[in-house]
Motif scaffolding. Structure first.
Motif, PDB file in Angstrom:
ATOM      1  N   MET A   1     -12.771   7.476 -11.840  1.00 42.02           N
ATOM      2  CA  MET A   1     -11.710   6.509 -12.019  1.00 42.02           C
ATOM      3  C   MET A   1     -12.206   5.146 -11.514  1.00 42.02           C
ATOM      4  N   SER A   2     -11.967   4.122 -12.284  1.00 43.89           N
ATOM      5  CA  SER A   2     -12.399   2.779 -11.895  1.00 43.89           C
ATOM      6  C   SER A   2     -11.505   2.245 -10.773  1.00 43.89           C
ATOM      7  N   VAL A   7      -6.108   1.511  -8.356  1.00 43.73           N
ATOM      8  CA  VAL A   7      -5.070   0.645  -7.779  1.00 43.73           C
ATOM      9  C   VAL A   7      -3.806   0.671  -8.637  1.00 43.73           C
ATOM     10  N   THR A   8      -3.944   0.829  -9.929  1.00 48.04           N
ATOM     11  CA  THR A   8      -2.764   1.006 -10.784  1.00 48.04           C
ATOM     12  C   THR A   8      -2.006   2.267 -10.362  1.00 48.04           C
ATOM     13  N   GLN A   9      -2.730   3.339 -10.085  1.00 48.70           N
ATOM     14  CA  GLN A   9      -2.115   4.578  -9.590  1.00 48.70           C
ATOM     15  C   GLN A   9      -1.516   4.347  -8.202  1.00 48.70           C
ATOM     16  N   GLU A  71     -17.228  -2.429  -7.243  1.00 51.20           N
ATOM     17  CA  GLU A  71     -16.486  -1.407  -6.495  1.00 51.20           C
ATOM     18  C   GLU A  71     -15.173  -1.929  -5.918  1.00 51.20           C
ATOM     19  N   TRP A  72     -14.784  -3.137  -6.277  1.00 53.59           N
ATOM     20  CA  TRP A  72     -13.596  -3.758  -5.704  1.00 53.59           C
ATOM     21  C   TRP A  72     -12.504  -3.961  -6.744  1.00 53.59           C
ATOM     22  N   GLY A  94     -14.439   7.237  -6.226  1.00 53.35           N
ATOM     23  CA  GLY A  94     -13.092   7.483  -6.731  1.00 53.35           C
ATOM     24  C   GLY A  94     -11.981   7.441  -5.706  1.00 53.35           C
ATOM     25  N   LYS A  95     -12.285   6.959  -4.486  1.00 51.24           N
ATOM     26  CA  LYS A  95     -11.266   6.876  -3.432  1.00 51.24           C
ATOM     27  C   LYS A  95     -11.372   5.521  -2.725  1.00 51.24           C
ATOM     28  N   ILE A  96     -10.290   5.127  -2.082  1.00 53.41           N
ATOM     29  CA  ILE A  96     -10.267   3.863  -1.340  1.00 53.41           C
ATOM     30  C   ILE A  96     -10.977   4.070  -0.010  1.00 53.41           C
TER      31      ILE A  96
END
Length: 119
Positions: A1-2, A7-9, A71-72, A94-96
């Motif tokens: 996931m980009s 962030v949309t999720q 990556e941001w 795929g994670k923050i």
């Protein structure tokens, strides 16, 4: 996931007030630093932070702009009461990994009818 998709999720889950599901978007050793507060370290502490915030304030994020650079992800947002801010999300695997947010705490407290701390 980009980063932008993540962030949309994140926004969707934030607007649902789902602290547990939001926390799943973070690495176990992630840092969330809202500059008006002390940094929060670790997924479990981030989940607790969101649980506390959702219990005390009615928060909703309206996306004004969402950008991605490597990556941001960079989120410019507002809420229904007119508060505005921005957030920077460093996404790896795929994670923050790291999040930093900028917003006016005094305006937020006043809008939410929350007590203003004394110095």
């Amino acid at each position: 996931m980009s980063p932008k998709e993540l962030v949309t999720q994140w926004v969707r889950l934030f607007n649902q007030g789902s602290a547990a599901k939001l926390a799943e978007l973070y690495h176990t050793d992630a840092i969330n630093h809202q500059v008006a507060e002390e940094p929060v370290n670790g997924r479990e502490a981030i989940k607790n932070m969101f649980e506390n915030e959702f219990a005390h304030a009615d928060m909703h994020c309206i996306v004004e702009n969402l950008f991605e650079d490597g990556e941001w992800a960079i989120l410019e947002w507002k809420d229904p009461l007119g508060l505005r801010g921005c957030g920077f999300f460093h996404v790896t695997d795929g994670k923050i990994k790291f999040q930093r947010g900028y917003w006016d705490k005094l305006s937020f407290l006043r809008q939410q009818g929350l007590p203003i701390p004394k110095k």
